[in-house]
Structure formats: structure tokens, C-alpha cells
Design an enzyme around this catalytic site. Structure first.
Site, short mmCIF file in Angstrom:
data_model
loop_
_atom_site.label_atom_id
_atom_site.label_comp_id
_atom_site.label_asym_id
_atom_site.label_seq_id
_atom_site.Cartn_x
_atom_site.Cartn_y
_atom_site.Cartn_z
N LEU A 12 -21.88 -2.22 8.49
CA LEU A 12 -22.52 -0.92 8.26
C LEU A 12 -21.69 0.23 8.79
O LEU A 12 -22.24 1.25 9.23
CB LEU A 12 -23.91 -0.93 8.92
CG LEU A 12 -24.91 -1.96 8.38
CD1 LEU A 12 -26.03 -2.23 9.38
CD2 LEU A 12 -25.50 -1.49 7.05
N GLY A 13 -20.36 0.08 8.80
CA GLY A 13 -19.49 1.16 9.27
C GLY A 13 -19.81 1.54 10.71
O GLY A 13 -19.89 0.66 11.58
N SER A 14 -20.00 2.83 10.97
CA SER A 14 -20.21 3.28 12.35
C SER A 14 -21.55 2.78 12.92
O SER A 14 -21.78 2.87 14.13
CB SER A 14 -20.17 4.80 12.40
OG SER A 14 -21.17 5.33 11.54
N GLY A 46 -6.25 -10.05 0.73
CA GLY A 46 -5.89 -11.41 1.12
C GLY A 46 -4.89 -11.41 2.26
O GLY A 46 -5.06 -12.12 3.26
N GLU A 105 -9.98 -9.72 -5.38
CA GLU A 105 -8.75 -9.16 -5.96
C GLU A 105 -7.93 -10.27 -6.60
O GLU A 105 -6.75 -10.08 -6.92
CB GLU A 105 -7.94 -8.40 -4.90
CG GLU A 105 -8.58 -7.06 -4.53
CD GLU A 105 -7.80 -6.24 -3.52
OE1 GLU A 105 -6.84 -6.76 -2.91
OE2 GLU A 105 -8.17 -5.08 -3.33
N ASP A 149 -11.30 -6.17 6.79
CA ASP A 149 -10.47 -7.39 6.78
C ASP A 149 -10.29 -7.92 8.21
O ASP A 149 -10.31 -9.14 8.44
CB ASP A 149 -9.11 -7.08 6.15
CG ASP A 149 -9.24 -6.53 4.73
OD1 ASP A 149 -10.14 -6.98 4.01
OD2 ASP A 149 -8.44 -5.65 4.36
N ASP A 170 0.84 -1.20 0.00
CA ASP A 170 0.00 0.00 0.00
C ASP A 170 0.88 1.25 0.00
O ASP A 170 1.78 1.40 0.84
CB ASP A 170 -0.91 0.03 1.24
CG ASP A 170 -2.02 -1.01 1.17
OD1 ASP A 170 -2.18 -1.66 0.11
OD2 ASP A 170 -2.73 -1.16 2.18
O1 RIB Z 1 -9.00 -3.77 2.44
C1 RIB Z 1 -7.92 -2.88 2.43
C2 RIB Z 1 -6.98 -3.24 1.32
O2 RIB Z 1 -7.60 -3.04 0.07
C3 RIB Z 1 -5.72 -2.41 1.25
O3 RIB Z 1 -4.71 -2.91 2.08
C4 RIB Z 1 -5.39 -2.39 -0.23
O4 RIB Z 1 -4.23 -3.07 -0.54
C5 RIB Z 1 -6.61 -2.99 -0.93
O5 RIB Z 1 -6.41 -4.29 -1.33
#
Ligand code: RIB
Length: 303
Positions: free
Chosen positions: A223-225, A45, A142, A254, A17
């Protein structure tokens, strides 16, 4: 590895990132000053594998990197978390995946992903054997769709439960729905995939019921916050999120998924697992970066 650990295979992306922190996002045609630039291990992942491992699961990652410094750094970071990277292929002539992550002052982000080597991810020859010895296969979007398709079919054939995080969102092939044990989608993904507006727990429940009618066993809409909505055959539950100071929301979803999946494998009900996941995600958003912000199990307070 002790046998009471949840055994999870994550098939997914590894990205370096490139993180820019800005006071405000540039508008179209505008140039702004960023406050900082950092290179931080990420990729959905990789992040989900780290979240599972830090919450106590036995984790193997299937994916791909380029033969370059970023690829080496990403693999080394996973090894430090005790993740089996023997199925992370290293490819010549292609760069490791990367993502440009712009984080605003309020912690919200915008992400653009450059797949790089993730586009070459494939299943190892031993995939069926590995899944036979695992509780869950965790996948996101992804990784190429045809690889996911084959992976889901193998998981279904050997009785390994599939957890799908449909992110970045794209159409889910209709044959997949009955093969999905647990769908974890945010409000945007749930709306896109159900064709319904999702803005709160009430509308999330309608979308979740739609996914159950397609053959999915358990659904969680984050739903976020506003927290999360969970639904399985025993009914639904609504889980408010704790109020926290938001630093960076990157990898909160994640972290949620990894914590929840690990707890499900330990015998928690869906509602219990979601409670743990919400606590872990709240810790994550109070810190900066993708993988560095994912909490260890010992940090996550009992719900
Ligand atoms: O979910 C966050 C991730 O989405 C980031 O780390 C970025 O690499 C994208 O895959």
C-alpha cells in the site's frame, strides 16, 4: 552453495531502464526539461532476482536478452550479484528489452516498457529439474502469458511454490489461482484483479480474502506509504511503513518481493517476512535507480 539458503528461480524480464529525472512530468502536449538521463539495469525479473540474491538467496534467472551491449551489461550485472544466468538466452536480431522511466521530484515514477527480447523468453529443457531443486518460482507479467502458464504447471507438478507479482497487471487465468502459493500485489493490481476498491488496509483485507477464496495460499497487498497487509490461513496482519525521504520508488516493490520470498524460505512466518521486506523497501526508495538501489541483507535492520 550452502543448503540452508532459500533457492529461488525467477522467470522474468530484463530491461535497460532509460531514466529521466524531471521536476514535474510533462502534461499531454507539453515539453519539459529533464534534469538528467541515465541508463540503469532494471526489469521486474532482473530486479527481483537481485533483491533475492542480495538478501542471501541462491538465485537462477530464466529470461532473454538481445545480442547487444545492453544485454551484455544486464547479464554481467546479475553475475556480479552471484545469480546463475545460464538460462538467460541471448537472441540475434532483436534488441534487449528497455523501459522509459520518468521520475518526478517526489520520487514517484511512470514507466513504459518495450519488451524486445523479453517477448522471446522461454523455458529451458531442464526447467522441471531446476524447479525440483528450488523452493520458489517467482513470476511477473513482463513475460509472455503462455510461457508463464507452462511454467506454473511445471512448478505445480514438481511441488515448487509459485510467487506471482501480477505486474504490469493483466487478467489472471482462473486455473492459476490454486497454483499460486503467494500473491504479492500493490493496491492497483489488487483492485483490478479482485474487482474491489483498494485504498487502505481495511479494503486490502477484503481483496486478499477474495484471493484466498480463489485458492491462493498467502496474499500480500502493498500500500505504498501506508505499508502492507498480509493474509494467510493463520489470519491477517497490518504492517505500517517507516517514514523515509523518498528519492525514487523504482524497484521498491521488487525489493519487497525478493526480501519477503527469501525470508519465507528461511522459515519466517508471512508476517515476519513482510516486516523484513518493508525495511528493505524503505532503504530502496531512499536511493536512485532500479538495481543499484536494492539493499544488501547486511543493511536491512531487524524489524
Ligand atoms: O519494477 C520496476 C521495473 O519495471 C523497472 O526496472 C522497469 O524496467 C520495469 O520493468
Amino acid at each position: 552453495m550452502s543448503s540452508n539458503k532459500t533457492r529461488i528461480v525467477v522467470l522474468g524480464s530484463l530491461n535497460m531502464d532509460v531514466v529521466l529525472r524531471c521536476d514535474t512530468m510533462p502534461a499531454r502536449g507539453e515539453t519539459v526539461h529533464a534534469q538528467s538521463l541515465s541508463y540503469i539495469p532494471g526489469g521486474k525479473g532482473g530486479n527481483q532476482a537481485v533483491a533475492c540474491a542480495r538478501h542471501g538467496a541462491q538465485v537462477a534467472l530464466v529470461g532473454a536478452v538481445g545480442r547487444d551491449a545492453h544485454g551484455e551489461e544486464l547479464r554481467n550485472a546479475l553475475v556480479l550479484d552471484g545469480i546463475d544466468v545460464s538460462h538467460v538466452a541471448v537472441h540475434d536480431g532483436v534488441a534487449t528489452g528497455s523501459a522509459v522511466v520518468m521520475v518526478e521530484q517526489d520520487g514517484s515514477n511512470r514507466i513504459a516498457v518495450i519488451p524486445g527480447a523479453n517477448a522471446l523468453a522461454d523455458l529451458p529443457a531442464s526447467f522441471a529439474e531446476t524447479l525440483k531443486a528450488s523452493d520458489f518460482l517467482v513470476v511477473q507479467f513482463e513475460t509472455p502469458l503462455d510461457v508463464l502458464d507452462r511454467a506454473m504447471a511445471v512448478a505445480h507438478a514438481v511441488g515448487c511454490k509459485v510467487v506471482l507479482n501480477p505486474s504490469p497487471v493483466k487478467a489472471v487465468p482462473s486455473a492459476w489461482w490454486p497454483m499460486i502459493d503467494t500473491l504479492v500485489a500493490n493496491e492497483h493490481e489488487a483492485a483490478e484483479l479482485s474487482g474491489m476498491a483498494v485504498a487502505d488496509a481495511h479494503s486490502a483485507l477484503a481483496a486478499a480474502q477474495h484471493f484466498l477464496s480463489q485458492g491462493v495460499r498467502r496474499v500480500v497487498v502493498t500500500l505504498g506509504s501506508q505499508g502492507a497487509l498480509a493474509l494467510d490461513a493463520s489470519g491477517h496482519s497490518v504492517h505500517p511503513a517507516p517514514k523515509v525521504q523518498v528519492v525514487d520508488t523504482t524497484s521498491a516493490g521488487d525489493t519487497f518481493l525478493g526480501t519477503m520470498t527469501t525470508r519465507l524460505g528461511e522459515g519466517c512466518t508471512l508476517a515476519q517476512a513482510v516486516e523484513w521486506a518493508i525495511q528493505a523497501a524503505a532503504l530502496c526508495i531512499g536511493r536512485a535507480g532500479a538495481q543499484p538501489s536494492i539493499p544488501q541483507r547486511s543493511e536491512v535492520k531487524a524489524p
